[in-house]
Design a protein around this motif. Structure first.
Motif, PDB file in Angstrom:
ATOM      1  N   PHE A 168       0.841  -1.264  -0.081  1.00 44.96           N
ATOM      2  CA  PHE A 168      -0.008  -0.083   0.019  1.00 44.96           C
ATOM      3  C   PHE A 168       0.853   1.276  -0.032  1.00 44.96           C
ATOM      4  N   LEU A 169       1.891   1.320   0.817  1.00 45.22           N
ATOM      5  CA  LEU A 169       2.713   2.199   0.670  1.00 45.22           C
ATOM      6  C   LEU A 169       3.635   2.859  -0.509  1.00 45.22           C
ATOM      7  N   TYR A 170       3.847   1.489  -1.226  1.00 43.40           N
ATOM      8  CA  TYR A 170       4.529   1.737  -2.593  1.00 43.40           C
ATOM      9  C   TYR A 170       3.421   2.228  -3.454  1.00 43.40           C
ATOM     10  N   LEU A 171       2.411   1.627  -3.450  1.00 44.50           N
ATOM     11  CA  LEU A 171       1.272   2.299  -4.239  1.00 44.50           C
ATOM     12  C   LEU A 171       1.030   3.817  -4.103  1.00 44.50           C
ATOM     13  N   LEU A 172       0.946   4.015  -2.691  1.00 46.84           N
ATOM     14  CA  LEU A 172       0.389   5.391  -2.419  1.00 46.84           C
ATOM     15  C   LEU A 172       1.479   6.527  -2.901  1.00 46.84           C
TER      16      LEU A 172
END
Length: 140
Positions: free
Chosen positions: A108-112
């Motif tokens: 999720f952090l990568y996508l964000l």
């Protein structure tokens, strides 16, 4: 006997939440599998670095991501008690849900922060929901 998760959260049963989260994670996995198979829509994954066909390295990453997403979905389905026959032993379930929480949280952090617009809009909410459900199963 170990107590399972509460039966209802936010008006949904744990089994329903597991089914929805696993279905959506499998949808993201299918997108990654199509990219790994050579569909020419590279802007949908991996920060949109390649607008057409993905390089072999990114295709391998997509295949691995799909595998990990399907495994995460399976852990969520088993953790919520949707399936009766257990393939993950009870003693290992908390470790498995913790690993899924970590994987989906980092994803999720990568996508964000690094994801393309498509990834932020389509994938990030699904991955966050899966991470929150896995965290609830682990620590709740």
């Amino acid at each position: 006997m170990e107590a399972g998760p509460p039966r209802y959260v936010c008006g949904m049963s744990a089994e329903s939440m597991g089914l929805v989260a696993a279905s959506l994670l499998c949808w993201v996995a299918v997108v990654h599998l199509t990219m790994a198979a050579g569909v020419r829509r590279g802007e949908l994954v991996w920060s949109g670095r390649q607008p057409r066909l993905l390089d072999p390295e990114l295709r391998a990453r997509s295949a691995l991501s799909a595998l990990l997403l399907v495994a995460s979905g399976w852990v969520l389905v088993e953790g919520t008690g949707l399936v009766r026959g257990r393939t993950i032993p009870d003693a290992f379930m908390q470790s498995a849900t913790f690993a899924v929480t970590g994987f989906l949280g980092v994803y999720f952090l990568y996508l964000l922060f690094r994801g393309s617009l498509w990834e932020r809009v389509l994938f990030a909410p699904i991955i966050l929901a899966g991470a929150l459900l896995a965290g609830w199963l682990t620590f709740g």
